[in-house]
Design a protein around this motif. Structure first.
Motif, PDB file in Angstrom:
ATOM      1  N   ARG A 224       0.856  -1.192   0.000  1.00 20.08           N
ATOM      2  CA  ARG A 224       0.000   0.000   0.000  1.00 20.08           C
ATOM      3  C   ARG A 224       0.887   1.236   0.000  1.00 20.08           C
ATOM      4  O   ARG A 224       1.804   1.342   0.816  1.00 20.08           O
ATOM      5  CB  ARG A 224      -0.913   0.009   1.232  1.00 20.08           C
ATOM      6  N   THR A 225       0.626   2.144  -0.933  1.00 19.52           N
ATOM      7  CA  THR A 225       1.435   3.348  -0.995  1.00 19.52           C
ATOM      8  C   THR A 225       1.098   4.270   0.179  1.00 19.52           C
ATOM      9  O   THR A 225       0.082   4.103   0.852  1.00 19.52           O
ATOM     10  CB  THR A 225       1.227   4.107  -2.323  1.00 19.52           C
ATOM     11  N   GLU A 226       1.968   5.240   0.412  1.00 21.46           N
ATOM     12  CA  GLU A 226       1.810   6.165   1.529  1.00 21.46           C
ATOM     13  C   GLU A 226       1.310   7.520   1.026  1.00 21.46           C
ATOM     14  O   GLU A 226       1.479   7.855  -0.156  1.00 21.46           O
ATOM     15  CB  GLU A 226       3.171   6.328   2.235  1.00 21.46           C
ATOM     16  N   SER A 227       0.710   8.288   1.900  1.00 25.62           N
ATOM     17  CA  SER A 227       0.299   9.643   1.533  1.00 25.62           C
ATOM     18  C   SER A 227       1.524  10.536   1.394  1.00 25.62           C
ATOM     19  O   SER A 227       2.561  10.317   2.035  1.00 25.62           O
ATOM     20  CB  SER A 227      -0.638  10.232   2.592  1.00 25.62           C
ATOM     21  N   GLY A 228       1.415  11.551   0.571  1.00 24.96           N
ATOM     22  CA  GLY A 228       2.514  12.491   0.410  1.00 24.96           C
ATOM     23  C   GLY A 228       2.821  13.224   1.698  1.00 24.96           C
ATOM     24  O   GLY A 228       3.985  13.536   1.984  1.00 24.96           O
ATOM     25  N   LEU A 229       1.800  13.494   2.488  1.00 23.01           N
ATOM     26  CA  LEU A 229       2.003  14.215   3.740  1.00 23.01           C
ATOM     27  C   LEU A 229       2.837  13.393   4.712  1.00 23.01           C
ATOM     28  O   LEU A 229       3.801  13.888   5.301  1.00 23.01           O
ATOM     29  CB  LEU A 229       0.653  14.570   4.373  1.00 23.01           C
ATOM     30  N   LEU A 232       6.487  12.587   2.795  1.00 18.30           N
ATOM     31  CA  LEU A 232       7.362  13.654   2.295  1.00 18.30           C
ATOM     32  C   LEU A 232       6.999  15.035   2.809  1.00 18.30           C
ATOM     33  O   LEU A 232       7.562  16.033   2.359  1.00 18.30           O
ATOM     34  CB  LEU A 232       7.312  13.670   0.757  1.00 18.30           C
ATOM     35  N   GLN A 233       6.031  15.089   3.726  1.00 17.44           N
ATOM     36  CA  GLN A 233       5.517  16.372   4.200  1.00 17.44           C
ATOM     37  C   GLN A 233       4.971  17.203   3.037  1.00 17.44           C
ATOM     38  O   GLN A 233       5.031  18.433   3.050  1.00 17.44           O
ATOM     39  CB  GLN A 233       6.594  17.172   4.950  1.00 17.44           C
ATOM     40  N   ARG A 234       4.400  16.508   2.025  1.00 15.00           N
ATOM     41  CA  ARG A 234       3.780  17.158   0.877  1.00 15.00           C
ATOM     42  C   ARG A 234       2.317  16.744   0.838  1.00 15.00           C
ATOM     43  O   ARG A 234       1.976  15.644   0.406  1.00 15.00           O
ATOM     44  CB  ARG A 234       4.474  16.754  -0.439  1.00 15.00           C
ATOM     45  N   ASP A 235       1.430  17.608   1.336  1.00 13.91           N
ATOM     46  CA  ASP A 235       0.001  17.300   1.422  1.00 13.91           C
ATOM     47  C   ASP A 235      -0.653  17.577   0.072  1.00 13.91           C
ATOM     48  O   ASP A 235      -1.211  18.651  -0.155  1.00 13.91           O
ATOM     49  CB  ASP A 235      -0.649  18.138   2.527  1.00 13.91           C
ATOM     50  N   MET A 296      12.177  10.492  18.029  1.00 15.78           N
ATOM     51  CA  MET A 296      12.585  10.965  16.707  1.00 15.78           C
ATOM     52  C   MET A 296      11.522  10.572  15.691  1.00 15.78           C
ATOM     53  O   MET A 296      10.937   9.486  15.788  1.00 15.78           O
ATOM     54  CB  MET A 296      13.933  10.337  16.333  1.00 15.78           C
ATOM     55  N   ASP A 297      11.254  11.469  14.723  1.00 15.25           N
ATOM     56  CA  ASP A 297      10.266  11.117  13.707  1.00 15.25           C
ATOM     57  C   ASP A 297      10.837  10.051  12.779  1.00 15.25           C
ATOM     58  O   ASP A 297      12.054   9.924  12.599  1.00 15.25           O
ATOM     59  CB  ASP A 297       9.798  12.342  12.924  1.00 15.25           C
ATOM     60  N   GLY A 298       9.930   9.265  12.178  1.00 14.38           N
ATOM     61  CA  GLY A 298      10.331   8.125  11.372  1.00 14.38           C
ATOM     62  C   GLY A 298      11.250   8.455  10.207  1.00 14.38           C
ATOM     63  O   GLY A 298      12.294   7.811  10.044  1.00 14.38           O
ATOM     64  N   PRO A 299      10.893   9.434   9.340  1.00 15.55           N
ATOM     65  CA  PRO A 299      11.780   9.737   8.205  1.00 15.55           C
ATOM     66  C   PRO A 299      13.196  10.137   8.621  1.00 15.55           C
ATOM     67  O   PRO A 299      14.168   9.752   7.984  1.00 15.55           O
ATOM     68  CB  PRO A 299      11.047  10.896   7.511  1.00 15.55           C
ATOM     69  N   ARG A 300      13.304  10.904   9.710  1.00 15.09           N
ATOM     70  CA  ARG A 300      14.649  11.306  10.156  1.00 15.09           C
ATOM     71  C   ARG A 300      15.418  10.099  10.682  1.00 15.09           C
ATOM     72  O   ARG A 300      16.628   9.966  10.445  1.00 15.09           O
ATOM     73  CB  ARG A 300      14.533  12.372  11.242  1.00 15.09           C
ATOM     74  N   PHE A 301      14.739   9.209  11.396  1.00  8.11           N
ATOM     75  CA  PHE A 301      15.388   8.007  11.905  1.00  8.11           C
ATOM     76  C   PHE A 301      15.905   7.155  10.747  1.00  8.11           C
ATOM     77  O   PHE A 301      17.048   6.675  10.777  1.00  8.11           O
ATOM     78  CB  PHE A 301      14.414   7.202  12.761  1.00  8.11           C
ATOM     79  N   ARG A 302      15.093   6.986   9.708  1.00  6.79           N
ATOM     80  CA  ARG A 302      15.526   6.187   8.552  1.00  6.79           C
ATOM     81  C   ARG A 302      16.729   6.827   7.872  1.00  6.79           C
ATOM     82  O   ARG A 302      17.676   6.138   7.471  1.00  6.79           O
ATOM     83  CB  ARG A 302      14.369   6.039   7.560  1.00  6.79           C
ATOM     84  N   GLN A 303      16.723   8.146   7.750  1.00  2.00           N
ATOM     85  CA  GLN A 303      17.852   8.837   7.138  1.00  2.00           C
ATOM     86  C   GLN A 303      19.129   8.627   7.938  1.00  2.00           C
ATOM     87  O   GLN A 303      20.190   8.351   7.377  1.00  2.00           O
ATOM     88  CB  GLN A 303      17.540  10.331   7.027  1.00  2.00           C
ATOM     89  N   HIS A 333      10.304   5.666   0.058  1.00  2.00           N
ATOM     90  CA  HIS A 333       9.394   6.466   0.891  1.00  2.00           C
ATOM     91  C   HIS A 333       7.939   6.045   0.753  1.00  2.00           C
ATOM     92  O   HIS A 333       7.128   6.344   1.624  1.00  2.00           O
ATOM     93  CB  HIS A 333       9.550   7.960   0.568  1.00  2.00           C
ATOM     94  N   GLY A 334       7.583   5.373  -0.340  1.00  2.92           N
ATOM     95  CA  GLY A 334       6.241   4.815  -0.468  1.00  2.92           C
ATOM     96  C   GLY A 334       5.211   5.698  -1.140  1.00  2.92           C
ATOM     97  O   GLY A 334       4.070   5.257  -1.340  1.00  2.92           O
ATOM     98  N   ALA A 335       5.544   6.933  -1.507  1.00  3.23           N
ATOM     99  CA  ALA A 335       4.562   7.838  -2.104  1.00  3.23           C
ATOM    100  C   ALA A 335       4.622   7.797  -3.631  1.00  3.23           C
ATOM    101  O   ALA A 335       5.693   7.685  -4.217  1.00  3.23           O
ATOM    102  CB  ALA A 335       4.791   9.266  -1.625  1.00  3.23           C
ATOM    103  N   GLY A 336       3.457   7.878  -4.274  1.00  2.00           N
ATOM    104  CA  GLY A 336       3.391   7.943  -5.730  1.00  2.00           C
ATOM    105  C   GLY A 336       3.544   6.589  -6.400  1.00  2.00           C
ATOM    106  O   GLY A 336       3.137   5.547  -5.865  1.00  2.00           O
ATOM    107  N   LEU A 337       4.147   6.593  -7.585  1.00  2.00           N
ATOM    108  CA  LEU A 337       4.290   5.377  -8.384  1.00  2.00           C
ATOM    109  C   LEU A 337       5.164   4.351  -7.678  1.00  2.00           C
ATOM    110  O   LEU A 337       6.289   4.645  -7.278  1.00  2.00           O
ATOM    111  CB  LEU A 337       4.908   5.719  -9.743  1.00  2.00           C
ATOM    112  N   CYS A 338       4.658   3.135  -7.539  1.00  2.26           N
ATOM    113  CA  CYS A 338       5.432   2.011  -7.025  1.00  2.26           C
ATOM    114  C   CYS A 338       5.956   1.238  -8.232  1.00  2.26           C
ATOM    115  O   CYS A 338       5.172   0.737  -9.045  1.00  2.26           O
ATOM    116  CB  CYS A 338       4.552   1.116  -6.153  1.00  2.26           C
TER     117      CYS A 338
END
Length: 369
Positions: A224-229, A232-235, A296-303, A333-338
């Motif tokens: 399942r893809t993820e929301s942009g928000l 990527l913090q893109r709503d 820590m937020d998830g995206p920063r932890f992964r980075q 990141h899971g957003a958009g085209l898989c």
């Protein structure tokens, strides 16, 4: 159904000459005080579309930085940048395409700009968009994927590039060549299948409310893809969770073992009691915490842990005598085209238009040129 792009932000591009419309400026690499550019029939000129190019009489140019100026083969040139071009065309079927240039360890089509940058030099590839895309496809998606998946990736990559060009219009370059933008490996990543996919979709872009979309893509969403928000913090209305067949593929599963020391470095403190303390609507980790109050937020932890180590935020974790064992799904990141989802859908008979509509709901496929 395709229709011409109407009045919108793209008018900035449409009002430009055709050559400018289809040209991208890609930051290839940075160098120290010296760089070599080579190619057949090498010529040089100013970094403008209207520049007059003068033959160098050699296949090789050594560019050295001299303060804020540049020196080419021992001769000081005007300005702080110089642009190189090949003067010979490739034989046979590629007779309309100039032979590539080599610079900074890459072989590329189009022109190469060397400019004064920070404490050294920067190399920029000025290349027709469609030729750029053929190499992007070979860098971003396995060329063995079905033609309809490659076409979907071609449209997504073209749209992403044009949106970034609009965003950076007037800048020295529009995109980098790494995973931070779109991976671009130059001529070596071209393939007859990528060339065919680009040509079959020439000029097609995805728009929302008549503007090119932020066409993000990734390798595998895990089901399942993820929301942009969340990702990527893109709503954005066209970056919403969508079901995906890639979850059934072995390529979407991964495991990783992380030592206590590695986790401590990523967190910046003791990993005792490490756990997932928040999840998004698609069950990806939105926050991680420890029993000692670190959070820590998830995206920063992964980075910080590393994108190749922690392939996605869709994971479970357990402590073991040897560290921490992660079990996850998806890559990116899971957003958009898989990309792996696009392959599965194409294998199932979907065409590229349907694939794009699935991963970017509410968008229109339009003919820009």
């Amino acid at each position: 159904m395709l229709r011409p792009v109407a009045f919108c932000l793209l008018c900035l591009l449409v009002s430009s000459p055709a050559s400018a419309l289809e040209t991208m400026r890609i930051a290839m690499s940075e160098a120290g005080g010296e760089v070599q550019v080579s190619g057949p029939g090498l010529s040089s000129g100013a970094d403008t579309e209207e520049a007059t190019f003068q033959p160098l009489g050699t296949r090789q140019a050594i560019v050295r930085r001299r303060g804020k100026k540049l020196e080419v083969n021992g001769v000081l040139v005007a300005g702080s940048s110089v642009r190189f071009r090949s003067g010979e065309a490739a034989p046979g079927a590629d007779a309309s395409r100039e032979k590539p240039l080599r610079a900074g360890g890459m072989e590329v089509r189009g022109d190469v700009v060397v400019r004064v940058y920070r404490e050294g030099l920067q190399l920029i590839n000025v290349i027709p968009l469609e030729e750029y895309l053929a190499a992007v496809l070979g860098s971003e998606m396995p060329v063995s994927f079905p033609p309809e998946a490659l076409k979907a990736q071609a449209v997504a990559a073209r749209t992403y590039a044009l949106q970034k060009k609009l965003e950076a219009y007037g800048s020295s370059f529009y995109l980098g060549s790494s995973v931070l933008h779109q991976v671009y490996g130059g001529v070596n990543r071209e393939d007859p299948r990528t060339l065919a996919a680009v040509e079959a979709t020439r000029g097609e872009v995805l728009t929302y409310e008549l503007a090119p979309i932020e066409a993000y893509f990734h390798a595998s969403c895990g089901g399942r893809t993820e929301s942009g928000l969340a990702a990527l913090q893109r709503d954005l209305p066209y970056l919403q969770p969508a079901e995906c067949p890639c979850g059934r593929l072995p390529a979407s599963r991964w495991t990783a073992t992380v030592s206590r020391a590695e986790l401590q470095t990523a967190l910046g403190g003791s990993p005792s009691g490490f756990r997932i303390s928040g999840r998004t609507g698609t069950r990806r980790a939105s926050r991680v915490s420890t029993s000692e109050g670190l959070s820590m937020d998830g995206p920063r932890f992964r980075q910080r842990l590393g994108y190749t180590k922690l392939k996605s935020l869709d994971f479970e974790v357990e402590e073991t005598p040897h560290g921490y064992h992660f079990t996850g799904r998806g890559y990116g990141h899971g957003a958009g085209l898989c990309q792996w989802g696009a392959k599965a859908l194409a294998d199932g008979g979907w065409n590229y238009r349907d694939i794009l509509s699935h991963y970017y709901p509410g968008t229109e496929l339009q003919q820009l040129y």
